[in-house]
Design a protein around this motif. Structure first.
Motif, short mmCIF file in Angstrom:
data_model
loop_
_atom_site.label_atom_id
_atom_site.label_comp_id
_atom_site.label_asym_id
_atom_site.label_seq_id
_atom_site.Cartn_x
_atom_site.Cartn_y
_atom_site.Cartn_z
N GLU A 109 0.84 -1.18 0.00
CA GLU A 109 0.00 0.00 0.00
C GLU A 109 0.88 1.24 0.00
OE1 GLU A 109 -2.58 -0.46 3.34
OE2 GLU A 109 -3.53 -2.25 2.51
N THR A 110 0.26 2.39 0.07
CA THR A 110 1.02 3.63 0.08
C THR A 110 1.76 3.78 1.40
OG1 THR A 110 -0.88 4.81 0.98
CG2 THR A 110 -0.66 4.75 -1.43
N ASP A 111 2.76 4.63 1.39
CA ASP A 111 3.55 4.87 2.60
C ASP A 111 2.66 5.41 3.72
OD1 ASP A 111 5.78 4.04 1.29
OD2 ASP A 111 6.47 6.06 0.80
N ILE A 112 3.02 5.07 4.95
CA ILE A 112 2.25 5.54 6.08
C ILE A 112 2.73 6.94 6.46
CG2 ILE A 112 1.75 3.24 6.95
CD1 ILE A 112 3.94 3.65 9.04
N MET A 113 1.82 7.75 6.97
CA MET A 113 2.14 9.12 7.38
C MET A 113 2.20 9.26 8.89
SD MET A 113 2.65 10.58 4.68
CE MET A 113 2.33 10.63 2.96
N THR A 114 1.54 8.37 9.60
CA THR A 114 1.56 8.40 11.06
C THR A 114 1.95 7.01 11.56
OG1 THR A 114 -0.77 7.77 11.22
CG2 THR A 114 -0.29 10.12 11.15
N ASP A 115 2.17 6.90 12.86
CA ASP A 115 2.52 5.61 13.45
C ASP A 115 1.43 4.58 13.16
OD1 ASP A 115 4.81 6.72 14.43
OD2 ASP A 115 4.12 6.81 16.51
N LEU A 116 1.84 3.40 12.79
CA LEU A 116 0.94 2.28 12.56
C LEU A 116 1.11 1.34 13.76
CD1 LEU A 116 -1.00 0.93 10.55
CD2 LEU A 116 0.99 -0.14 9.50
N ILE A 117 0.05 1.18 14.55
CA ILE A 117 0.10 0.33 15.75
C ILE A 117 -0.77 -0.89 15.50
CG2 ILE A 117 -0.38 0.19 18.21
CD1 ILE A 117 0.02 3.25 18.31
N HIS A 141 6.84 3.15 12.64
CA HIS A 141 6.90 4.61 12.51
C HIS A 141 7.08 4.97 11.03
CE1 HIS A 141 7.18 5.06 16.83
NE2 HIS A 141 8.15 4.18 16.85
N PRO A 142 6.63 6.18 10.63
CA PRO A 142 6.83 6.60 9.24
C PRO A 142 8.31 6.85 8.93
CG PRO A 142 5.73 8.32 10.51
CD PRO A 142 5.89 7.14 11.42
N GLU A 143 8.63 6.85 7.66
CA GLU A 143 10.00 7.09 7.23
C GLU A 143 10.44 8.46 7.71
OE1 GLU A 143 12.62 6.66 3.16
OE2 GLU A 143 10.46 6.46 3.10
N GLY A 144 11.66 8.56 8.18
CA GLY A 144 12.19 9.82 8.70
C GLY A 144 11.93 10.03 10.17
N TYR A 145 11.28 9.08 10.83
CA TYR A 145 11.00 9.17 12.26
C TYR A 145 12.32 9.04 13.03
CZ TYR A 145 9.52 7.70 16.92
OH TYR A 145 9.33 7.58 18.26
N HIS A 146 12.49 9.87 14.02
CA HIS A 146 13.66 9.78 14.90
C HIS A 146 13.19 9.58 16.32
CE1 HIS A 146 16.36 10.91 11.69
NE2 HIS A 146 15.56 11.92 11.41
N SER A 147 13.80 8.67 17.01
CA SER A 147 13.43 8.36 18.39
C SER A 147 13.55 9.59 19.25
CB SER A 147 14.33 7.24 18.92
OG SER A 147 14.02 7.00 20.27
N ARG A 148 12.62 9.74 20.18
CA ARG A 148 12.60 10.89 21.08
C ARG A 148 13.24 10.54 22.42
NH1 ARG A 148 7.84 10.59 18.32
NH2 ARG A 148 7.30 12.40 17.07
N GLN A 149 14.31 9.80 22.41
CA GLN A 149 14.95 9.37 23.65
C GLN A 149 15.85 10.41 24.20
OE1 GLN A 149 16.81 5.59 22.97
NE2 GLN A 149 14.89 4.62 22.49
#
Length: 149
Positions: A109-117, A141-149
């Motif tokens: 399918e198309t790329d996801i824009m938000t988190d897929l749970i 997580h969508p592409e380009g997501y960076h962990s918020r740690q």
């Protein structure tokens, strides 16, 4: 007199064998049980790898042919070669075995824009069975997501 003891012993063995068989049959699972997982991954090159663990009956010779998580299809990494020699049990218990399957998820399918749970998946087995399984939580997580740690 000795003949009587022989028949009594034979009768006790038959009753014991019958009760043992009934007990063993009562411990069989109707379908495999997937353990709860917590997996977090980021969408990248449209291929995702995850390993899932499940319990099944000791005598179950079927393999997982593919899985479906939401809009993602997953196929075992060992391909479609199924023979009894390739079944690997991670741990063995009295009536059950612990197995793992490593699947590579593919996004059609198309790329996801938000988190897929995802909490559930449909599992297809080599013997034609299909089941819905609760797997805990898989977060993509969508592409380009960076962990918020």
């Amino acid at each position: 007199m000795k003949e009587r003891f022989f028949w009594i012993a034979l009768g006790l063995i038959a009753v014991s064998w019958t009760l043992n068989s009934l007990y063993s049959q009562s411990k069989q699972l109707t379908e495999p049980i997937f353990l709860d997982h917590y997996i977090e991954m980021t969408m990248g090159d449209h291929n995702y790898h995850l390993t899932l663990y499940y319990l099944t009956n000791k005598n179950d010779r079927s393999r997982i042919s593919h899985v479906r998580l939401g809009g993602l299809d997953g196929y075992p990494e060992n391909g479609f070669i199924y023979n009894d020699n390739s079944i690997y049990n991670m741990d063995t218990y009295r009536h059950h075995v612990l197995r793992s399957v490593s699947v590579r998820l593919q996004n059609y399918e198309t790329d996801i824009m938000t988190d897929l749970i995802l909490n559930d998946m449909v599992v297809y087995f080599s013997d034609g069975r299909q089941t819905n399984a609760s797997i805990g939580e898989v977060i993509i997580h969508p592409e380009g997501y960076h962990s918020r740690q």
